[in-house]
Design a protein around this motif. Structure first.
Motif, PDB file in Angstrom:
ATOM      1  N   ASN A 179       0.847  -1.187   0.000  1.00 50.94           N
ATOM      2  CA  ASN A 179       0.000   0.000   0.000  1.00 50.94           C
ATOM      3  C   ASN A 179       0.882   1.237   0.000  1.00 50.94           C
ATOM      4  O   ASN A 179       1.562   1.536   0.979  1.00 50.94           O
ATOM      5  N   GLY A 180       0.883   1.940  -1.132  1.00 53.76           N
ATOM      6  CA  GLY A 180       1.756   3.086  -1.296  1.00 53.76           C
ATOM      7  C   GLY A 180       2.829   2.762  -2.311  1.00 53.76           C
ATOM      8  O   GLY A 180       3.781   2.039  -2.010  1.00 53.76           O
ATOM      9  N   ALA A 181       2.671   3.237  -3.545  1.00 50.71           N
ATOM     10  CA  ALA A 181       3.559   2.842  -4.641  1.00 50.71           C
ATOM     11  C   ALA A 181       4.541   3.930  -5.032  1.00 50.71           C
ATOM     12  O   ALA A 181       5.145   3.875  -6.095  1.00 50.71           O
ATOM     13  N   GLY A 182       4.721   4.951  -4.192  1.00 53.62           N
ATOM     14  CA  GLY A 182       5.726   5.961  -4.479  1.00 53.62           C
ATOM     15  C   GLY A 182       7.095   5.467  -4.053  1.00 53.62           C
ATOM     16  O   GLY A 182       7.232   4.323  -3.663  1.00 53.62           O
ATOM     17  N   GLY A 183       8.132   6.276  -4.235  1.00 50.22           N
ATOM     18  CA  GLY A 183       9.502   6.000  -3.815  1.00 50.22           C
ATOM     19  C   GLY A 183       9.807   4.588  -3.366  1.00 50.22           C
ATOM     20  O   GLY A 183      10.023   3.683  -4.160  1.00 50.22           O
ATOM     21  N   ILE A 184       9.778   4.362  -2.051  1.00 44.48           N
ATOM     22  CA  ILE A 184      10.142   3.057  -1.487  1.00 44.48           C
ATOM     23  C   ILE A 184       9.150   1.984  -1.898  1.00 44.48           C
ATOM     24  O   ILE A 184       9.528   0.826  -2.076  1.00 44.48           O
ATOM     25  N   GLY A 185       7.869   2.343  -2.084  1.00 45.78           N
ATOM     26  CA  GLY A 185       6.875   1.355  -2.493  1.00 45.78           C
ATOM     27  C   GLY A 185       7.199   0.727  -3.832  1.00 45.78           C
ATOM     28  O   GLY A 185       7.037  -0.492  -4.022  1.00 45.78           O
ATOM     29  N   ARG A 195      12.064 -11.663  -6.202  1.00 40.31           N
ATOM     30  CA  ARG A 195      12.017 -12.879  -5.380  1.00 40.31           C
ATOM     31  C   ARG A 195      10.992 -13.887  -5.889  1.00 40.31           C
ATOM     32  O   ARG A 195      10.743 -14.893  -5.247  1.00 40.31           O
ATOM     33  N   GLY A 196      10.386 -13.581  -7.025  1.00 38.00           N
ATOM     34  CA  GLY A 196       9.539 -14.563  -7.689  1.00 38.00           C
ATOM     35  C   GLY A 196       8.126 -14.653  -7.203  1.00 38.00           C
ATOM     36  O   GLY A 196       7.430 -15.637  -7.494  1.00 38.00           O
ATOM     37  N   CYS A 197       7.631 -13.640  -6.488  1.00 37.67           N
ATOM     38  CA  CYS A 197       6.244 -13.682  -6.008  1.00 37.67           C
ATOM     39  C   CYS A 197       5.282 -13.644  -7.196  1.00 37.67           C
ATOM     40  O   CYS A 197       5.416 -12.791  -8.086  1.00 37.67           O
ATOM     41  N   GLY A 198       4.286 -14.532  -7.170  1.00 38.15           N
ATOM     42  CA  GLY A 198       3.342 -14.608  -8.286  1.00 38.15           C
ATOM     43  C   GLY A 198       2.201 -13.627  -8.193  1.00 38.15           C
ATOM     44  O   GLY A 198       1.599 -13.282  -9.207  1.00 38.15           O
ATOM     45  N   THR A 199       1.878 -13.191  -6.979  1.00 37.91           N
ATOM     46  CA  THR A 199       0.808 -12.211  -6.783  1.00 37.91           C
ATOM     47  C   THR A 199       1.358 -11.029  -6.019  1.00 37.91           C
ATOM     48  O   THR A 199       1.685 -11.125  -4.831  1.00 37.91           O
ATOM     49  N   ILE A 200       1.501  -9.899  -6.726  1.00 31.55           N
ATOM     50  CA  ILE A 200       2.029  -8.668  -6.139  1.00 31.55           C
ATOM     51  C   ILE A 200       0.997  -7.570  -6.400  1.00 31.55           C
ATOM     52  O   ILE A 200       0.780  -7.178  -7.551  1.00 31.55           O
ATOM     53  N   ILE A 201       0.358  -7.096  -5.347  1.00 34.52           N
ATOM     54  CA  ILE A 201      -0.676  -6.067  -5.465  1.00 34.52           C
ATOM     55  C   ILE A 201      -0.100  -4.743  -4.993  1.00 34.52           C
ATOM     56  O   ILE A 201       0.515  -4.666  -3.928  1.00 34.52           O
ATOM     57  N   ALA A 202      -0.271  -3.712  -5.801  1.00 33.46           N
ATOM     58  CA  ALA A 202       0.131  -2.358  -5.414  1.00 33.46           C
ATOM     59  C   ALA A 202      -1.097  -1.469  -5.372  1.00 33.46           C
ATOM     60  O   ALA A 202      -1.945  -1.529  -6.274  1.00 33.46           O
ATOM     61  N   SER A 203      -1.208  -0.655  -4.348  1.00 33.26           N
ATOM     62  CA  SER A 203      -2.312   0.303  -4.268  1.00 33.26           C
ATOM     63  C   SER A 203      -1.753   1.691  -3.999  1.00 33.26           C
ATOM     64  O   SER A 203      -0.725   1.853  -3.334  1.00 33.26           O
ATOM     65  N   ALA A 213       4.316   1.050 -10.918  1.00 34.08           N
ATOM     66  CA  ALA A 213       4.336  -0.202 -10.157  1.00 34.08           C
ATOM     67  C   ALA A 213       4.132  -1.399 -11.071  1.00 34.08           C
ATOM     68  O   ALA A 213       4.777  -2.446 -10.904  1.00 34.08           O
ATOM     69  N   ARG A 214       3.259  -1.266 -12.055  1.00 27.88           N
ATOM     70  CA  ARG A 214       3.060  -2.373 -12.994  1.00 27.88           C
ATOM     71  C   ARG A 214       4.337  -2.634 -13.799  1.00 27.88           C
ATOM     72  O   ARG A 214       4.717  -3.788 -14.030  1.00 27.88           O
ATOM     73  N   GLN A 215       5.000  -1.561 -14.223  1.00 28.49           N
ATOM     74  CA  GLN A 215       6.260  -1.730 -14.952  1.00 28.49           C
ATOM     75  C   GLN A 215       7.322  -2.419 -14.094  1.00 28.49           C
ATOM     76  O   GLN A 215       8.164  -3.152 -14.615  1.00 28.49           O
ATOM     77  N   LEU A 216       7.265  -2.191 -12.782  1.00 28.56           N
ATOM     78  CA  LEU A 216       8.266  -2.755 -11.881  1.00 28.56           C
ATOM     79  C   LEU A 216       7.915  -4.160 -11.409  1.00 28.56           C
ATOM     80  O   LEU A 216       8.719  -4.777 -10.696  1.00 28.56           O
ATOM     81  N   GLY A 217       6.730  -4.675 -11.795  1.00 26.87           N
ATOM     82  CA  GLY A 217       6.434  -6.062 -11.484  1.00 26.87           C
ATOM     83  C   GLY A 217       5.123  -6.343 -10.796  1.00 26.87           C
ATOM     84  O   GLY A 217       4.813  -7.513 -10.517  1.00 26.87           O
ATOM     85  N   ALA A 218       4.309  -5.323 -10.500  1.00 27.84           N
ATOM     86  CA  ALA A 218       3.011  -5.577  -9.860  1.00 27.84           C
ATOM     87  C   ALA A 218       2.108  -6.347 -10.812  1.00 27.84           C
ATOM     88  O   ALA A 218       1.998  -6.013 -11.993  1.00 27.84           O
TER      89      ALA A 218
END
Length: 352
Positions: A179-185, A195-203, A213-218
């Motif tokens: 939760n929080g996709a700026g800077g550190i998010g 790390r290979g997580c299959g479900t990564i949700i960003a809000s 966030a989608r470009q980075l893997g969400a």
């Protein structure tokens, strides 16, 4: 040399200051190539001093008064002090910025970020938002030749994100909500993807940050203004996230994050709220949630990890929002960051 010096809230000046003195034993002097602006820099600029020793001496670093900002930077070694091995003049390095003693109980436990004498270049001592900076050689890690200066300048905040994921014990089998996709998010998203997580949700409340966030893997993005985020996370994960990260620091969001954490899950606290939040501790106890704090990074582990991922993942270059001149630090960097007008990481070209 020219440097960005913090004098107080709303008062950062690009001014001429003395060059660092010759490096002492175990030290190097670096020519700074790129520096990144952190949310903590923006906090010091907007309402400081928060952790900077502008008014009283810092007991760990000894610094007192105006301080040169910059704890995210890459530089080229120009001088080497006595006793330094493994670092040569002309090589690029990333300093972890945090300085630890190596002898206290926390250091001996392998947790130097909790060192009783810990301080950070650019916050409690002069940092890398300058043409040159002195740093302990042991906090510097050599940069692979193929990595650009822009990417290398993002190593330290990415290392902070990787340490946070270490603290959360994140594995590839976990579902994770950030939760929080700026800077550190954004770096947390990239770290979870690495790390290979299959479900990564960003809000987030910003569609631009969610696009990044989608470009980075969400794998899923949720605009927090468009509906019940906790309900959406619970549905996507089939009962709540294994790891839920509060990275926004926004008021009232921690309770929402806890709500969408599955029984036995982990809640990771990354964003720092201005006011202490109110949470339902009975819910935490009855669902056996682990609430985990994190700070800084473990330099010897997380900085090399970050460099490796940055080198092998070209898409992470998208995390850089813009490169600005040092002379434009306030107008094009600090002010937009304070006002929420920045999508990714703002980098500073010290030569301009």
């Amino acid at each position: 040399m020219r440097a960005a010096v913090l004098h107080g809230a709303g008062d950062v000046r690009i001014e001429t200051v003395p060059d660092p003195s010759a490096p002492g034993p175990g030290e190097v002097v670096l020519e700074v190539l790129r520096a990144g602006i952190c949310g903590s820099d923006a906090a010091e600029f907007s309402r400081g001093p928060v952790v900077t020793p502008l008014q009283t001496p810092n007991p760990r670093s000894g610094h007192h008064g105006p301080v040169i900002l910059g704890h995210e930077f890459v530089g080229r070694v120009v001088e080497v002090g006595s006793g330094v091995t493994g670092l040569q003049v002309g090589r690029r390095v990333v300093p972890g910025a945090g300085v630890w003693c190596g002898s206290c109980a926390w250091c001996l436990q392998g947790r130097p970020n909790l060192c009783e004498r810990y301080f950070t270049l650019g916050l409690q001592a002069d940092g890398g938002m300058a043409e040159f900076v002195a740093a302990p050689a042991r906090i510097c890690v050599e940069v692979p030749a193929e990595l650009t200066d822009d990417s290398a300048a993002m190593t330290q905040p990415f290392g902070v994100a990787l340490h946070a994921l270490d603290r959360a014990r994140l594995t590839a089998d976990d579902t994770v909500w950030i939760n929080g996709a700026g800077g550190i998010g954004g770096f947390l998203v990239a770290g979870a993807a690495a790390r290979g997580c299959g479900t990564i949700i960003a809000s987030d409340v910003s569609d631009e940050r969610l696009d990044l966030a989608r470009q980075l893997g969400a794998t899923h993005v949720l605009n927090a203004t468009a509906g019940d985020v906790a309900a959406a996370v619970t549905e996507i994960t089939g009962g709540g996230a294994h790891v839920a990260v509060e990275a926004s620091g926004a008021p009232g969001t921690l309770g929402t994050v806890i709500t969408a954490t599955r029984r036995g899950g982990r809640v990771l606290l990354v964003g720092l709220p201005k006011q202490p939040p109110t949470v339902d501790t009975a819910d935490i106890a009855l669902r056996e949630l682990d609430v985990i704090g994190t700070v800084a990074h473990v330099c010897d582990r997380n900085i090399p990890q970050a460099l490796d991922i940055l080198t092998t993942t070209p898409s992470l270059q998208a995390a850089a929002d813009r490169v600005i001149a040092l002379d434009h630090l306030v107008d094009d960097g600090l002010l937009p960051l304070c006002e929420g007008r920045v999508t990714g990481k703002v980098l500073v070209d010290i030569s301009r």
